[in-house]
Structure formats: structure tokens, C-alpha cells
Design a protein around this motif. Structure first.
Motif, PDB file in Angstrom:
ATOM      1  N   LYS A  67       3.397   0.112 -11.930  1.00  0.00           N
ATOM      2  CA  LYS A  67       3.368  -0.658 -10.680  1.00  0.00           C
ATOM      3  C   LYS A  67       2.152  -1.577 -10.617  1.00  0.00           C
ATOM      4  O   LYS A  67       2.243  -2.712 -10.133  1.00  0.00           O
ATOM      5  CB  LYS A  67       3.401   0.290  -9.486  1.00  0.00           C
ATOM      6  N   ILE A  68       1.019  -1.113 -11.120  1.00  0.00           N
ATOM      7  CA  ILE A  68      -0.170  -1.971 -11.161  1.00  0.00           C
ATOM      8  C   ILE A  68       0.044  -3.114 -12.143  1.00  0.00           C
ATOM      9  O   ILE A  68      -0.302  -4.277 -11.853  1.00  0.00           O
ATOM     10  CB  ILE A  68      -1.416  -1.144 -11.546  1.00  0.00           C
ATOM     11  N   LEU A  69       0.628  -2.830 -13.298  1.00  0.00           N
ATOM     12  CA  LEU A  69       0.851  -3.869 -14.301  1.00  0.00           C
ATOM     13  C   LEU A  69       1.820  -4.936 -13.804  1.00  0.00           C
ATOM     14  O   LEU A  69       1.747  -6.098 -14.233  1.00  0.00           O
ATOM     15  CB  LEU A  69       1.389  -3.241 -15.596  1.00  0.00           C
ATOM     16  N   LEU A  70       2.719  -4.560 -12.912  1.00  0.00           N
ATOM     17  CA  LEU A  70       3.668  -5.520 -12.352  1.00  0.00           C
ATOM     18  C   LEU A  70       3.103  -6.257 -11.137  1.00  0.00           C
ATOM     19  O   LEU A  70       3.780  -7.107 -10.555  1.00  0.00           O
ATOM     20  CB  LEU A  70       4.962  -4.804 -11.952  1.00  0.00           C
ATOM     21  N   GLY A  71       1.892  -5.930 -10.765  1.00  0.00           N
ATOM     22  CA  GLY A  71       1.299  -6.573  -9.604  1.00  0.00           C
ATOM     23  C   GLY A  71       1.835  -6.067  -8.292  1.00  0.00           C
ATOM     24  O   GLY A  71       1.692  -6.730  -7.255  1.00  0.00           O
ATOM     25  N   LEU A  72       2.440  -4.897  -8.283  1.00  0.00           N
ATOM     26  CA  LEU A  72       3.012  -4.318  -7.063  1.00  0.00           C
ATOM     27  C   LEU A  72       2.046  -3.376  -6.359  1.00  0.00           C
ATOM     28  O   LEU A  72       2.293  -2.974  -5.225  1.00  0.00           O
ATOM     29  CB  LEU A  72       4.303  -3.559  -7.409  1.00  0.00           C
ATOM     30  N   LEU A  73       0.968  -3.013  -7.045  1.00  0.00           N
ATOM     31  CA  LEU A  73      -0.001  -2.072  -6.502  1.00  0.00           C
ATOM     32  C   LEU A  73      -1.379  -2.505  -6.975  1.00  0.00           C
ATOM     33  O   LEU A  73      -1.575  -2.791  -8.167  1.00  0.00           O
ATOM     34  CB  LEU A  73       0.324  -0.658  -7.002  1.00  0.00           C
ATOM     35  N   GLU A  74      -2.327  -2.588  -6.062  1.00  0.00           N
ATOM     36  CA  GLU A  74      -3.664  -3.023  -6.431  1.00  0.00           C
ATOM     37  C   GLU A  74      -4.487  -1.864  -6.974  1.00  0.00           C
ATOM     38  O   GLU A  74      -4.424  -0.754  -6.445  1.00  0.00           O
ATOM     39  CB  GLU A  74      -4.377  -3.641  -5.224  1.00  0.00           C
ATOM     40  N   PRO A  75      -5.273  -2.120  -8.011  1.00  0.00           N
ATOM     41  CA  PRO A  75      -6.158  -1.057  -8.504  1.00  0.00           C
ATOM     42  C   PRO A  75      -7.316  -0.830  -7.556  1.00  0.00           C
ATOM     43  O   PRO A  75      -7.717  -1.729  -6.811  1.00  0.00           O
ATOM     44  CB  PRO A  75      -6.636  -1.615  -9.854  1.00  0.00           C
ATOM     45  N   SER A  76      -7.859   0.380  -7.573  1.00  0.00           N
ATOM     46  CA  SER A  76      -9.048   0.686  -6.784  1.00  0.00           C
ATOM     47  C   SER A  76     -10.307   0.192  -7.480  1.00  0.00           C
ATOM     48  O   SER A  76     -11.307  -0.129  -6.833  1.00  0.00           O
ATOM     49  CB  SER A  76      -9.148   2.201  -6.548  1.00  0.00           C
ATOM     50  N   ALA A  77     -10.254   0.151  -8.804  1.00  0.00           N
ATOM     51  CA  ALA A  77     -11.382  -0.332  -9.601  1.00  0.00           C
ATOM     52  C   ALA A  77     -10.851  -0.721 -10.974  1.00  0.00           C
ATOM     53  O   ALA A  77      -9.749  -0.343 -11.368  1.00  0.00           O
ATOM     54  CB  ALA A  77     -12.457   0.746  -9.725  1.00  0.00           C
ATOM     55  N   ALA A  81      -3.423  -5.045 -21.481  1.00  0.00           N
ATOM     56  CA  ALA A  81      -4.704  -4.382 -21.679  1.00  0.00           C
ATOM     57  C   ALA A  81      -5.268  -3.955 -20.334  1.00  0.00           C
ATOM     58  O   ALA A  81      -5.103  -4.656 -19.333  1.00  0.00           O
ATOM     59  CB  ALA A  81      -5.685  -5.309 -22.392  1.00  0.00           C
ATOM     60  N   THR A  82      -5.927  -2.810 -20.317  1.00  0.00           N
ATOM     61  CA  THR A  82      -6.609  -2.332 -19.113  1.00  0.00           C
ATOM     62  C   THR A  82      -8.069  -2.055 -19.453  1.00  0.00           C
ATOM     63  O   THR A  82      -8.394  -1.708 -20.598  1.00  0.00           O
ATOM     64  CB  THR A  82      -5.963  -1.058 -18.545  1.00  0.00           C
ATOM     65  N   GLU A  83      -8.934  -2.182 -18.451  1.00  0.00           N
ATOM     66  CA  GLU A  83     -10.351  -1.930 -18.639  1.00  0.00           C
ATOM     67  C   GLU A  83     -10.867  -1.160 -17.436  1.00  0.00           C
ATOM     68  O   GLU A  83     -10.964  -1.700 -16.328  1.00  0.00           O
ATOM     69  CB  GLU A  83     -11.120  -3.250 -18.786  1.00  0.00           C
ATOM     70  N   GLY A  84     -11.173   0.115 -17.643  1.00  0.00           N
ATOM     71  CA  GLY A  84     -11.697   0.948 -16.556  1.00  0.00           C
ATOM     72  C   GLY A  84     -10.747   1.037 -15.368  1.00  0.00           C
ATOM     73  O   GLY A  84     -11.196   1.208 -14.221  1.00  0.00           O
ATOM     74  N   LEU A  85      -9.456   0.972 -15.620  1.00  0.00           N
ATOM     75  CA  LEU A  85      -8.473   0.903 -14.535  1.00  0.00           C
ATOM     76  C   LEU A  85      -8.424   2.221 -13.768  1.00  0.00           C
ATOM     77  O   LEU A  85      -8.217   3.292 -14.342  1.00  0.00           O
ATOM     78  CB  LEU A  85      -7.091   0.577 -15.096  1.00  0.00           C
ATOM     79  N   THR A  86      -8.603   2.110 -12.452  1.00  0.00           N
ATOM     80  CA  THR A  86      -8.633   3.289 -11.585  1.00  0.00           C
ATOM     81  C   THR A  86      -7.785   3.030 -10.352  1.00  0.00           C
ATOM     82  O   THR A  86      -7.811   1.936  -9.785  1.00  0.00           O
ATOM     83  CB  THR A  86     -10.074   3.612 -11.149  1.00  0.00           C
ATOM     84  N   ARG A  87      -7.006   4.033  -9.945  1.00  0.00           N
ATOM     85  CA  ARG A  87      -6.251   3.946  -8.700  1.00  0.00           C
ATOM     86  C   ARG A  87      -6.396   5.270  -7.968  1.00  0.00           C
ATOM     87  O   ARG A  87      -5.978   6.321  -8.465  1.00  0.00           O
ATOM     88  CB  ARG A  87      -4.783   3.639  -8.958  1.00  0.00           C
ATOM     89  N   ARG A  88      -6.980   5.188  -6.782  1.00  0.00           N
ATOM     90  CA  ARG A  88      -7.175   6.383  -5.973  1.00  0.00           C
ATOM     91  C   ARG A  88      -6.263   6.346  -4.757  1.00  0.00           C
ATOM     92  O   ARG A  88      -6.114   5.312  -4.114  1.00  0.00           O
ATOM     93  CB  ARG A  88      -8.631   6.476  -5.500  1.00  0.00           C
ATOM     94  N   PHE A  89      -5.671   7.477  -4.464  1.00  0.00           N
ATOM     95  CA  PHE A  89      -4.933   7.686  -3.232  1.00  0.00           C
ATOM     96  C   PHE A  89      -5.746   8.657  -2.373  1.00  0.00           C
ATOM     97  O   PHE A  89      -6.719   9.256  -2.866  1.00  0.00           O
ATOM     98  CB  PHE A  89      -3.538   8.223  -3.523  1.00  0.00           C
ATOM     99  N   PRO A  90      -5.389   8.842  -1.103  1.00  0.00           N
ATOM    100  CA  PRO A  90      -6.220   9.681  -0.235  1.00  0.00           C
ATOM    101  C   PRO A  90      -6.564  11.057  -0.794  1.00  0.00           C
ATOM    102  O   PRO A  90      -7.678  11.538  -0.611  1.00  0.00           O
ATOM    103  CB  PRO A  90      -5.379   9.780   1.049  1.00  0.00           C
ATOM    104  N   ARG A  91      -5.623  11.690  -1.477  1.00  0.00           N
ATOM    105  CA  ARG A  91      -5.887  13.056  -1.945  1.00  0.00           C
ATOM    106  C   ARG A  91      -5.854  13.212  -3.460  1.00  0.00           C
ATOM    107  O   ARG A  91      -6.003  14.331  -3.966  1.00  0.00           O
ATOM    108  CB  ARG A  91      -4.880  14.016  -1.316  1.00  0.00           C
ATOM    109  N   VAL A  92      -5.660  12.134  -4.180  1.00  0.00           N
ATOM    110  CA  VAL A  92      -5.540  12.265  -5.628  1.00  0.00           C
ATOM    111  C   VAL A  92      -5.970  10.959  -6.295  1.00  0.00           C
ATOM    112  O   VAL A  92      -5.832   9.873  -5.722  1.00  0.00           O
ATOM    113  CB  VAL A  92      -4.081  12.611  -6.035  1.00  0.00           C
ATOM    114  N   THR A  93      -6.511  11.085  -7.501  1.00  0.00           N
ATOM    115  CA  THR A  93      -6.807   9.922  -8.348  1.00  0.00           C
ATOM    116  C   THR A  93      -5.715   9.828  -9.385  1.00  0.00           C
ATOM    117  O   THR A  93      -5.635  10.657 -10.295  1.00  0.00           O
ATOM    118  CB  THR A  93      -8.187  10.063  -9.019  1.00  0.00           C
TER     119      THR A  93
END
Length: 301
Positions: free
Chosen positions: A46-56, A5-17
């Protein structure tokens, strides 16, 4: 049972969301994650596997928080990456045994499980050959085998049919369906090929530009529409003209005509027009909605 399950999951990179306020829940079974290249599918995995942190926002997999329990998640989840990651000088057996040991299996159990999963994916006879000589299809099967070798509760498959010919895609989709139906392992499979997911999934999540467009059971995507598809051997234009004269709404669609069903009499009108024009009817069937139709509709979250 909620698998992730995700809730308001956001991942931003320098030039793209890559992901934008994604809120979705996935249950047991085979779930498809569909979107164009760059839609955010691989970032989500990658976020679900814990390999990348969400921005929010946040996410959980099998009840575990992805930001604090990534190592535990990876012990009970199998992952088949999209990219080519196989060492060419190792055999499929050596590599799969190594991945089993990395997941905590003892040596003997790792070898037994490796043999079992390589047999399951159709590589048992080729298991001792160096993988550098494998075809693309064989490499995809090794990646699937290593994702299954530690008997996970959930497997995440990132574009598993990439680079495969039609027969190879059919075989891979058959393997995926068996994982869910026979082995009871939940599956999250990504693809940008919409027709593939219709064939194997129980549930489909559609994302575009990192935002959720729709999350529904596959039956809700492929329900009957109020349109009948008509194909004749010759005389399509004449048939369209005759149906229009009878007050029917007709749209050419390649080799078929799409006729809007305004009432049960529409079917009679098609039948009568075909007979009057002495045409050879190939097929007449009620059209079903397809996953790709969601991209033509306004966003429906």
C-alpha cells in the motif's frame, strides 16, 4: 535495473509498528515477499502504491517517490489485492474493460486488451458471465487480469493463491511465472506459503514483524546443505543405530534420516550400512536449504 527501493521505511499504527526501518532494493524479474500474516507485507504494498503514507523513511517505485508521485506510479503498476473486491453483477469483460479505461486506455484498446488478458488467464470462455457466480479460482484470475490489462511495467500481487485448491495454486503460479519470463513484466508477489515462492521467484525478501530478515537470490536460499537425506522402505531405526555406531551424526526427520556429511566417506558409510542390514533404499540425496529455514536462524540483514 532497480524496480523499487526503500530506505529506513517505517509505518506505525496506534498499537503496532507494521514496518520498522525497512531498507531493501528490488531488481527486475519475479520477486517474492514472504512473511507470516501480520508481518507487514500488505502495508508495504500500500505504501509502494502511494495509498498509505510512511511514518518515516522513504521509498521509490520505478524511480518515482511514493509520497509525491503515487498517481503516476499507479498508472504504470498493476495491483492484485488480497481481499475480494469484484462487483458480483458485472461480467469479467465489463469489469476488466472498466479497469483498463480507468488506467487511461481508449475504449477500443481497452476492449482488445481485456480480451487478450482474459484469454491469458484462462477465462475467455467465461468472460461474459456475472462474476457473482464465479468460483474462488475464477475470481482470482479476474483480479490478475485487471492488474495486467493496462500493460504495466510492474505488477504487485498480494497473496494471489489465497483460497485456491492445490491445482488452482499450481495454475496461478504458472501464470505468475509466465508474466515474468514471457511478457517481461516485473512481479512482486506476497505469500505466507514459503514453498510457493521457491517455485516461481528469482529473488526473495523475508520480513518478520516489519523488519527485514533477509534479501537474497533464490539460489542462495536453496543451495545444497552439508546434510544427506536417506529414506528406506523399512528399518529406519536400525539404520540410524548402525550409522551412529560408525560415528555418523544422524537425526530422524519423519520418514527420512538426516545424516551430517563430515567427509566423502559419509556416503560410503550410508551405502555400506544399507547393504549390511539388507534394507531397501528408496532415495539418498543431498538436502537443500529451504526459505523456511531462515526463520530458524538469527536475523541476517
Amino acid at each position: 535495473m532497480t524496480i523499487l527501493a526503500t530506505e529506513g521505511l517505517t509505518r506505525r499504527f496506534p498499537r503496532v509498528t507494521a514496518l520498522d526501518q525497512l531498507t531493501v532494493t528490488v531488481g527486475a524479474g519475479v520477486t517474492g515477499l514472504v512473511g507470516a500474516n501480520g508481518a507487514g507485507k500488505s502495508t508495504l504494498i500500500k505504501i509502494l502504491l502511494g495509498l498509505l503514507e510512511p511514518s518515516a523513511g522513504g521509498a521509490q517505485v520505478l524511480g518515482m517517490d511514493v509520497t509525491s508521485r503515487g498517481a503516476e506510479i499507479r498508472r504504470v503498476v498493476g495491483y492484485m489485492p488480497e481481499h475480494d473486491c469484484l462487483p458480483p453483477d458485472l461480467s469479467a469483460t465489463e469489469f476488466t474493460v472498466h479497469m483498463a479505461r480507468m488506467s487511461g486506455l481508449p475504449r477500443t484498446a481497452a476492449r482488445e486488451r481485456a480480451a487478450d488478458v482474459l484469454r491469458h488467464v484462462g477465462l475467455y470462455e467465461e468472460r461474459y458471465r456475472p462474476m457473482g457466480g464465479y468460483s474462488t479460482g475464477m475470481k482470482q484470475r479476474v483480479k490478475l487480469a485487471q492488474a495486467l490489462v493496462h500493460d504495466p511495467r510492474l505488477v504487485m500481487l498480494d497473496e494471489p493463491t489465497n483460497g485456491l485448491d492445490p491445482q488452482g495454486r499450481d495454475e496461478m503460479l504458472g501464470l505468475i511465472r509466465r508474466i515474468g519470463s514471457e511478457f517481461g513484466i516485473s512481479v512482486l508477489v506476497t505469500s505466507h506459503l514459503l514453498g510457493e515462492l521457491e517455485r516461481v521467484c528469482d529473488h526473495v525478501i523475508v520480513i518478520d514483524g516489519g523488519r527485514l530478515l533477509r534479501s537474497s537470490a533464490i539460489g542462495e536460499f536453496t543451495q545444497n546443505t552439508e546434510t544427506v537425506s536417506v529414506e528406506v522402505e523399512e528399518g529406519q531405526d536400525a539404520l540410524a543405530a548402525r550409522l551412529a555406531e560408525l560415528g555418523e551424526s544422524v537425526t530422524p526427520n519423519g520418514r527420512t534420516l538426516l545424516v551430517q556429511v563430515r567427509a566423502p566417506e559419509t556416503f560410503d558409510a550410508v551405502r555400506d550400512a544399507v547393504c549390511e542390514l539388507d534394507l531397501h533404499l528408496i532415495r539418498m540425496e543431498q538436502r537443500r536449504q529451504r526459505i523456511e529455514d531462515i526463520f530458524r536462524e538469527p536475523a541476517n540483514v
